[in-house]
Design an enzyme around this catalytic site. Structure first.
Site, short mmCIF file in Angstrom:
data_model
loop_
_atom_site.label_atom_id
_atom_site.label_comp_id
_atom_site.label_asym_id
_atom_site.label_seq_id
_atom_site.Cartn_x
_atom_site.Cartn_y
_atom_site.Cartn_z
N HIS A 37 2.73 11.11 2.64
CA HIS A 37 2.18 11.93 1.83
C HIS A 37 3.39 13.25 1.48
O HIS A 37 3.57 13.62 0.47
CB HIS A 37 0.95 11.78 1.65
CG HIS A 37 -0.10 10.75 1.41
ND1 HIS A 37 -0.35 10.42 0.44
CD2 HIS A 37 -0.99 10.42 2.47
CE1 HIS A 37 -1.52 9.21 0.56
NE2 HIS A 37 -1.55 8.86 1.82
N HIS A 40 0.78 -1.16 -0.13
CA HIS A 40 -0.02 -0.03 -0.65
C HIS A 40 1.11 1.28 -0.46
O HIS A 40 0.58 2.18 -0.59
CB HIS A 40 -0.96 0.60 1.04
CG HIS A 40 -2.13 1.22 0.99
ND1 HIS A 40 -3.26 1.18 0.05
CD2 HIS A 40 -1.91 2.38 1.22
CE1 HIS A 40 -3.46 2.54 0.64
NE2 HIS A 40 -2.92 3.25 1.42
ZN LIG Z 1 -3.18 4.99 0.69
#
Ligand SMILES: [Zn+2]
Length: 302
Positions: free
Chosen positions: A288, A261
Site C-alpha cells: 500500500h 491478491h
Molecule cells: Zn488486500
C-alpha cells in the site's frame, strides 16, 4: 436506438461502447448493502454503496454527525500500515478501503458514494468477491460522455522504490497491472512466488482476481494482535502462512492466490487517482505504501 440496446445490457454492444469511449464504464443503478466486521478493528459495521452524481468515490462516516465526508483520493491517505486508510481535514477516518475500491474499479464503476457506520470497511471473506457479486447486479453501462472519469495519461516512466521492491507507471495504450512477488524474499523458492499480469480493459476482474484473499504470516498476525491490530482477522477472512505452509483448512483458491491478491490491492490503491490512469503499472513486491508513493510521484511529475 443504440442507447436502448446498451441499456438492455446487450453484450454485443459492450465492445462497441468501449471503442467509442476509449474506456468502458458502468454506473450503479441502486444502493448495495453489506454487513461485516473490520479486519483490524473487529467492529461490526453496515456499508451502503450507492450511485453518486459526484465525480469519483466519496466515503461518508454515517456514525459521525458533522464533517463526515472523505474524498477517496490518494492525497487523503494517512496510513498504509497493513491497509490503506483515508482521513479528511477534520480527522474523520476510514480504514481498509482497498478491497471495495478494487471491486468498483475492476467493474469499471468510477462514481460511487460509500456510506459506512464505523471506522473500517468490512473485510467479508478477505477478498472482493462478495462486493463484486452484489455490485454487478446493480450496474449498467453508460452512454458516451455521461459522468466520464478524468483520464490521466502516462507519458514518461515514473518509478518509486522500497528496500524490497518497486512500483512504476510506464506509457502504454493499455491499462495493465503486472506484479512480480516473492513476499520480500520470504517466499523465494516456494510455490507461492511468481508473477501475474492483468489487463484491466480486456480481462475479467470478477473471474481472475475478485476471490483472491488477503494473507499474512502467522508470526506477524500474532504480533499485530498483541499491538491491538488485526482483531477481526481469522482463517475465515485471511490466508495465514506458517513455515511456508498454508494453515487454512481448505488451502488456497489457486496456487497464485497471494500474487493475485497483490494485483487486487494495487487496483484498489490506484483507484485513488481520482479518475483513470492510462498506462501500465508494473511492480515487484508492491504494498500500500509503494502504491500511494507512486501516485504522489506521478502527479508531481505532471
Ligand atoms: Zn488486500
Amino acid at each position: 436506438m443504440l442507447q436502448t440496446l446498451i441499456d438492455s445490457k446487450s453484450s454485443v454492444f459492450k465492445p462497441l461502447l468501449s471503442k467509442i469511449r476509449g474506456v468502458h464504464q458502468n454506473i450503479l443503478t441502486k444502493e448495495c448493502v453489506f454487513r461485516g466486521v473490520g479486519v483490524h478493528s473487529g467492529e461490526e459495521v453496515e456499508m451502503k454503496v450507492s450511485p453518486s452524481l459526484k465525480e469519483g468515490y466519496t466515503f461518508i462516516r454515517s456514525d459521525i454527525c458533522e464533517n463526515n465526508e472523505i474524498d477517496g483520493v490518494f492525497f487523503n491517505v494517512t496510513s498504509t500500515m497493513m491497509s490503506t486508510a483515508l482521513e479528511n481535514t477534520w480527522g474523520a477516518q476510514i480504514k481498509t478501503v482497498e478491497h471495495i475500491l478494487a471491486a468498483l474499479y475492476g467493474l469499471h464503476i468510477y462514481n460511487a458514494e460509500i456510506s459506512i457506520s464505523g471506522p473500517e470497511i468490512p473485510i467479508m471473506d478477505g477478498s472482493s468477491f462478495e462486493f463484486v457479486e452484489v455490485l454487478k447486479k446493480c450496474m449498467k453501462p453508460v452512454w458516451l460522455g455521461y459522468a466520464s472519469p478524468k483520464i490521466f495519461k502516462v507519458t514518461k516512466p515514473v518509478r518509486v522504490e522500497s528496500k524490497t521492491g518497486y512500483a512504476e507507471f510506464l506509457p502504454s495504450k493499455k491499462r495493465t497491472f503486472d506484479v512480480l512477488f516473492d513476499f520480500a524474499g520470504n517466499f523465494s523458492g516456494t510455490p507461492y512466488e511468481g508473477s501475474f499480469y492483468f489487463d484491466l480493459e480486456n480481462d475479467s476482474f470478477e473471474s481472475l482476481l475478485s476471490d483472491a484473499r488477503t494473507f499474512g504470516l502467522y508470526d506477524d498476525a500474532k504480533k499485530l494482535q498483541d499491538m491491538g491490530l488485526a482483531k477481526g482477522a481469522s482463517l475465515k477472512n485471511t490466508v495465514i502462512i506458517k513455515d511456508s505452509n498454508v494453515m487454512n483448512e481448505d488451502g488456497l483458491r489457486s496456487q497464485d492466490e497471494m500474487i493475485r491478491h497483490k494485483v487486487l490491492d494495487a487496483i484498489g490503491d490506484i483507484a485513488l487517482c481520482g479518475g483513470i490512469i492510462q498506462g501500465s503499472y508494473k511492480a515487484y513486491n508492491p504494498g500500500h505504501d509503494l502504491n500511494n508513493k507512486l501516485l504522489h510521484a506521478y502527479f508531481k511529475s505532471l
